[in-house]
Design a protein around this motif. Structure first.
Motif, PDB file in Angstrom:
ATOM      1  N   SER A   7     -44.649 -37.328-108.761  1.00  0.00           N
ATOM      2  CA  SER A   7     -43.724 -37.852-109.771  1.00  0.00           C
ATOM      3  C   SER A   7     -43.395 -39.325-109.548  1.00  0.00           C
ATOM      4  O   SER A   7     -42.479 -39.864-110.157  1.00  0.00           O
ATOM      5  N   THR A   8     -44.160 -39.984-108.681  1.00  0.00           N
ATOM      6  CA  THR A   8     -43.913 -41.394-108.359  1.00  0.00           C
ATOM      7  C   THR A   8     -45.142 -42.205-108.734  1.00  0.00           C
ATOM      8  O   THR A   8     -46.262 -41.823-108.420  1.00  0.00           O
ATOM      9  N   TYR A   9     -44.914 -43.331-109.412  1.00  0.00           N
ATOM     10  CA  TYR A   9     -46.014 -44.193-109.832  1.00  0.00           C
ATOM     11  C   TYR A   9     -45.960 -45.496-109.046  1.00  0.00           C
ATOM     12  O   TYR A   9     -44.960 -46.209-109.099  1.00  0.00           O
ATOM     13  N   ILE A  10     -47.022 -45.802-108.312  1.00  0.00           N
ATOM     14  CA  ILE A  10     -47.115 -47.035-107.535  1.00  0.00           C
ATOM     15  C   ILE A  10     -48.462 -47.680-107.847  1.00  0.00           C
ATOM     16  O   ILE A  10     -49.513 -47.078-107.607  1.00  0.00           O
ATOM     17  N   ASN A  25     -39.648 -39.856-108.803  1.00  0.00           N
ATOM     18  CA  ASN A  25     -39.498 -40.446-110.133  1.00  0.00           C
ATOM     19  C   ASN A  25     -39.254 -41.947-110.123  1.00  0.00           C
ATOM     20  O   ASN A  25     -38.500 -42.464-110.947  1.00  0.00           O
ATOM     21  N   CYS A  26     -39.903 -42.657-109.210  1.00  0.00           N
ATOM     22  CA  CYS A  26     -39.818 -44.113-109.172  1.00  0.00           C
ATOM     23  C   CYS A  26     -41.076 -44.715-109.776  1.00  0.00           C
ATOM     24  O   CYS A  26     -42.149 -44.130-109.728  1.00  0.00           O
ATOM     25  N   TYR A  27     -40.929 -45.915-110.328  1.00  0.00           N
ATOM     26  CA  TYR A  27     -42.033 -46.657-110.915  1.00  0.00           C
ATOM     27  C   TYR A  27     -42.045 -48.027-110.250  1.00  0.00           C
ATOM     28  O   TYR A  27     -41.078 -48.788-110.366  1.00  0.00           O
ATOM     29  N   ILE A  28     -43.121 -48.331-109.517  1.00  0.00           N
ATOM     30  CA  ILE A  28     -43.222 -49.597-108.788  1.00  0.00           C
ATOM     31  C   ILE A  28     -44.523 -50.254-109.220  1.00  0.00           C
ATOM     32  O   ILE A  28     -45.603 -49.688-109.015  1.00  0.00           O
TER      33      ILE A  28
END
Length: 75
Positions: A7-10, A25-28
């Motif tokens: 659920s994390t986009y890097i 749920n973070c977007y970096i």
């Protein structure tokens, strides 16, 4: 540590130093740098920014392009 990789986009250009915790749920994105022992809390969005070491971001923070967050800060 990335608590929930699904659920994390890097993006590929992001640099994350050791000891950093990234919650779900973070977007970096972009050419973001995150210094060591930082904590990125859930639902934070960081784009083309510099986050220095020992910094806490979020939850629900939006760090815009060109931002420089100094060490030991809490957003």
């Amino acid at each position: 540590v990335i608590y929930s990789p699904n659920s994390t986009y890097i993006e590929k250009n992001v640099i994350i130093e050791s000891g950093t915790v990234i919650e779900p749920n973070c977007y970096i994105a972009g050419n973001t740098f995150i210094g060591s022992k930082s904590h990125i809390k859930s639902f934070s969005h960081i784009d083309n920014a510099i986050i220095e070491e020992h910094t806490v971001i979020g939850p629900f923070a939006r760090i815009r392009a060109g931002s420089v967050i100094k060490h030991n800060s809490h957003i």
